[in-house]
Design a protein around this motif. Sequence first.
Motif, PDB file in Angstrom:
ATOM      1  N   ALA A 596       0.491  -1.258  -0.077  1.00  0.00           N
ATOM      2  CA  ALA A 596      -0.055   0.290  -0.062  1.00  0.00           C
ATOM      3  C   ALA A 596       1.016   1.191   0.177  1.00  0.00           C
ATOM      4  N   ARG A 597       1.759   1.318   0.858  1.00  0.00           N
ATOM      5  CA  ARG A 597       2.876   2.708   0.353  1.00  0.00           C
ATOM      6  C   ARG A 597       3.657   2.435  -0.506  1.00  0.00           C
ATOM      7  N   ILE A 598       4.056   1.427  -1.159  1.00  0.00           N
ATOM      8  CA  ILE A 598       4.592   2.047  -2.328  1.00  0.00           C
ATOM      9  C   ILE A 598       3.590   2.720  -3.617  1.00  0.00           C
ATOM     10  N   ALA A 599       2.567   1.698  -3.467  1.00  0.00           N
ATOM     11  CA  ALA A 599       1.450   2.469  -4.318  1.00  0.00           C
ATOM     12  C   ALA A 599       0.954   3.460  -3.899  1.00  0.00           C
ATOM     13  N   ASP A 600       0.713   4.139  -3.191  1.00  0.00           N
ATOM     14  CA  ASP A 600       0.969   5.595  -2.580  1.00  0.00           C
ATOM     15  C   ASP A 600       1.525   6.604  -2.633  1.00  0.00           C
ATOM     16  N   GLU A 601       3.016   6.235  -2.790  1.00  0.00           N
ATOM     17  CA  GLU A 601       4.449   7.195  -3.035  1.00  0.00           C
ATOM     18  C   GLU A 601       4.578   7.158  -4.367  1.00  0.00           C
ATOM     19  N   HIS A 602       4.148   5.868  -4.884  1.00  0.00           N
ATOM     20  CA  HIS A 602       4.384   5.953  -6.604  1.00  0.00           C
ATOM     21  C   HIS A 602       3.007   6.890  -7.219  1.00  0.00           C
ATOM     22  N   ARG A 603       1.897   6.828  -6.509  1.00  0.00           N
ATOM     23  CA  ARG A 603       1.012   7.643  -7.273  1.00  0.00           C
ATOM     24  C   ARG A 603       0.697   8.909  -7.229  1.00  0.00           C
ATOM     25  N   MET A 604       1.506   9.399  -5.730  1.00  0.00           N
ATOM     26  CA  MET A 604       1.778  10.558  -6.044  1.00  0.00           C
ATOM     27  C   MET A 604       3.141  11.372  -6.532  1.00  0.00           C
ATOM     28  N   GLY A 605       3.506  10.439  -6.697  1.00  0.00           N
ATOM     29  CA  GLY A 605       4.673  11.040  -7.690  1.00  0.00           C
ATOM     30  C   GLY A 605       6.091  11.287  -6.518  1.00  0.00           C
ATOM     31  N   ARG A 606       5.980  11.156  -5.125  1.00  0.00           N
ATOM     32  CA  ARG A 606       7.029  11.069  -4.299  1.00  0.00           C
ATOM     33  C   ARG A 606       8.090   9.915  -4.437  1.00  0.00           C
ATOM     34  N   ALA A 607       7.742   8.602  -5.266  1.00  0.00           N
ATOM     35  CA  ALA A 607       9.034   7.838  -5.680  1.00  0.00           C
ATOM     36  C   ALA A 607       8.332   7.186  -7.073  1.00  0.00           C
ATOM     37  N   GLU A 608       9.489   6.240  -7.122  1.00  0.00           N
ATOM     38  CA  GLU A 608       9.443   5.492  -8.602  1.00  0.00           C
ATOM     39  C   GLU A 608       9.415   4.305  -8.094  1.00  0.00           C
ATOM     40  N   HIS A 609       8.081   3.454  -8.463  1.00  0.00           N
ATOM     41  CA  HIS A 609       7.884   2.288  -8.233  1.00  0.00           C
ATOM     42  C   HIS A 609       7.340   1.595  -9.534  1.00  0.00           C
ATOM     43  N   GLY A 610       7.203   1.845  -9.907  1.00  0.00           N
ATOM     44  CA  GLY A 610       6.322   1.738 -11.459  1.00  0.00           C
ATOM     45  C   GLY A 610       6.163   0.279 -11.260  1.00  0.00           C
ATOM     46  N   ARG A 611       7.875  -0.290 -11.820  1.00  0.00           N
ATOM     47  CA  ARG A 611       8.126  -1.751 -12.461  1.00  0.00           C
ATOM     48  C   ARG A 611       7.775  -2.675 -11.457  1.00  0.00           C
ATOM     49  N   THR A 612       7.834  -2.267 -10.067  1.00  0.00           N
ATOM     50  CA  THR A 612       7.537  -2.863  -9.125  1.00  0.00           C
ATOM     51  C   THR A 612       6.423  -3.224  -9.372  1.00  0.00           C
ATOM     52  N   LEU A 613       5.279  -2.344  -9.232  1.00  0.00           N
ATOM     53  CA  LEU A 613       3.402  -2.703  -9.005  1.00  0.00           C
ATOM     54  C   LEU A 613       3.431  -2.889 -10.152  1.00  0.00           C
ATOM     55  N   TRP A 614       3.727  -3.298 -11.361  1.00  0.00           N
ATOM     56  CA  TRP A 614       3.588  -3.915 -12.706  1.00  0.00           C
ATOM     57  C   TRP A 614       4.073  -5.123 -12.869  1.00  0.00           C
ATOM     58  N   GLN A 615       4.436  -5.887 -11.760  1.00  0.00           N
ATOM     59  CA  GLN A 615       5.244  -6.969 -11.281  1.00  0.00           C
ATOM     60  C   GLN A 615       3.859  -7.520 -10.271  1.00  0.00           C
ATOM     61  N   PHE A 616       3.438  -6.337  -9.423  1.00  0.00           N
ATOM     62  CA  PHE A 616       2.512  -7.359  -8.338  1.00  0.00           C
ATOM     63  C   PHE A 616       0.999  -7.434  -8.893  1.00  0.00           C
ATOM     64  N   VAL A 617       0.909  -6.555 -10.538  1.00  0.00           N
ATOM     65  CA  VAL A 617      -0.488  -6.738 -10.849  1.00  0.00           C
ATOM     66  C   VAL A 617      -0.505  -8.410 -11.173  1.00  0.00           C
ATOM     67  N   MET A 618       1.043  -8.480 -12.203  1.00  0.00           N
ATOM     68  CA  MET A 618       1.020  -9.704 -12.998  1.00  0.00           C
ATOM     69  C   MET A 618       1.251 -10.610 -12.207  1.00  0.00           C
ATOM     70  N   LEU A 619       1.390 -10.404 -11.286  1.00  0.00           N
ATOM     71  CA  LEU A 619       1.536 -11.814 -10.493  1.00  0.00           C
ATOM     72  C   LEU A 619       0.011 -12.251  -9.315  1.00  0.00           C
ATOM     73  N   GLU A 620      -0.305 -10.935  -9.817  1.00  0.00           N
ATOM     74  CA  GLU A 620      -2.174 -11.948  -8.434  1.00  0.00           C
ATOM     75  C   GLU A 620      -2.649 -11.664  -9.571  1.00  0.00           C
ATOM     76  N   ARG A 621      -2.472 -11.228 -10.692  1.00  0.00           N
ATOM     77  CA  ARG A 621      -3.863 -11.937 -11.790  1.00  0.00           C
ATOM     78  C   ARG A 621      -2.977 -13.556 -12.419  1.00  0.00           C
ATOM     79  N   SER A 622      -1.648 -13.400 -12.266  1.00  0.00           N
ATOM     80  CA  SER A 622      -1.834 -15.065 -12.710  1.00  0.00           C
ATOM     81  C   SER A 622      -1.590 -15.876 -11.443  1.00  0.00           C
ATOM     82  N   MET A 623      -1.215 -15.484 -10.480  1.00  0.00           N
ATOM     83  CA  MET A 623      -1.300 -16.522  -9.346  1.00  0.00           C
ATOM     84  C   MET A 623      -3.637 -16.762  -9.057  1.00  0.00           C
TER      85      MET A 623
END
Length: 628
Positions: A596-623
Amino acid sequence: MCGIAGIFHPGTPKPVEPNRILAMIAAQAHRGPDGDGIWTAPGVGLGHRRLSIIDLEGSPQPMSDGSLTITYNGEVYNFAELRDALIAKGAIFRTTGDTEVLLHAWRAWGPSMLDWLNGMFAFAIHDSAAHTLFLARDRLGVKPLHYVELADGSLAFASELKGLLAHPQLRRVPDLHAVEDYLALGYVPDDACIVAGVRKLAAGHFLLVERGRPVPPPRRWWDIDFSNRATGSAKALGEELVDRMRAGVRSRMVADVPLGAFLSGGVDSSAVVALMAEASPKAVRTCTIGFDEAGHDERGFATTVARRFATDHRERVVQSGDVSLIDTLVASFDEPFADGSALATYQVCALARESVTVALSGDGADEALAGYRRYKFQSAEERIRGLLPAHLRADVFGTLGRWYPKADWAPRPLRARSTLLALARDGGEAYARSVGVTAPELRAQLFSPSARAALGGYVAEDRYVATMANAPARDAIDRAQYADIKHWLPGDILTKVDRTSMAVGLEAREPLLDHRLIEFCATLPANMRLRHGEGKWLMKKAMEPYLPREILYRQKMGFVTPISAWFREALAGEAIALAKSRTLGETGWFDMATIARIADEHRMGRAEHGRTLWQFVMLERSMRRMFS
């Protein structure tokens, strides 16, 4: 191209239920829309889905000849020469394709038949006289092969994981170690699988199973060697390089169906198209996709090449922010796969399939000839590492790196913190991190305490470190290329091309991965692969008579997907939902608050976590698709 599957009982030759084989190949119907077949005998069953490319009306599979039966996925490009050699040894052929050649090759040479083959393949040969099953995979891992030992003692195999998932005895249990691998690298490498117990036959390996004996470990039958150096002038070696590229292209232009090429306008695909045009009496069919963002659109370069060689060119503009294909990709890959360029690769494959059945690509040159920018950084960093003892490097660069401000948003040359920390590490560890997605420090935060305990110190990057340490190589570039050919190439690049092309019933061929060309490139002096920061230096010099300088020496773009922007726009809701996912939460493996923290940090532009979030989206849907 095709899909294969089978079941073999190494112990008692129990009967194999034909409907199980049917289910396994039905799950892979996209790989072979032109026909199917099964074959069973005591203790064994083989299945096949066919995409007809050569000998369209003949060569049905599984194919039997006396005591031998084969199911085969791929193409053997030198089958005509092998056919002549086998006829000289007394073989009698009933068909004109390459499948029967493999049966006679096994009869003539046994496992050493593999040394004679030039191609991409994964196949299984059952020998009823010897009571054996022989599984083999091509040198570089172009074609996939998964297998598993089941509770009833049988060995099941299939081209894709979904083929094994169709078997009712396969227990669907996710593997935590594979999740660690995936979060580190962005793909599940070939020495791991997201389903516990399932294995992938490694590139350049075979498995020979004998009835009455336990299933043995696979045996390596080919490796690439960077330890020898070719001699000669750049001009002479460049001419030989082009000759080998030409041989690779021409051998892959043999087909009884419409054939074309992907054309991005980059060096590799342009070189393939140039050599195809040289060999073809009619216009080469080419295709490219463009994006609605100018900075990502290569259509102008592709058009330049298409006009130069008078190709029959087609192009299509796609939305760079199109996320509608996510579920299509999840279904195509089975395992989680986070290379965002898979979206564009799927789209160009779909465009190609509208007019051709076979398409040649430019994949492989970056790994063979040091084309990625990371090789340039690795080479420069290794020179600096050589100036200071390891303990001093760790103290000096490690301290500077920890104090230097973080700047993930900047181009790598400006990310001094990352460079300083890389210099503090050994070359293998630094390179392993450079090819990764989510760093070990962030992964440690994302995993729950129980997951970290279960991993027991297992770190995904260690495979890269070990591979580089044991590489048959002379210098840092050799070691990095060798590791990429062993891990990145089969795990990411070739998996991406195989799954996206097969999803639309297209055969993709990689002429720049002809093993004779790859072996030659490995002998080139390092400064002919990478010179003054220019990757693929000799290839570009040698192709100057064929291609304009603005194609040869332009900055590499590749299929860029604006993932980071998606999680602030189209996928912002997906990012928020990850922290509430039942699929992820019920594993007990993740710290949902950190997600939740890294999603919020990325969405608000405070940090760059786009690739990690993409990993979790693909992991969640695959699992969710495989384990729910």
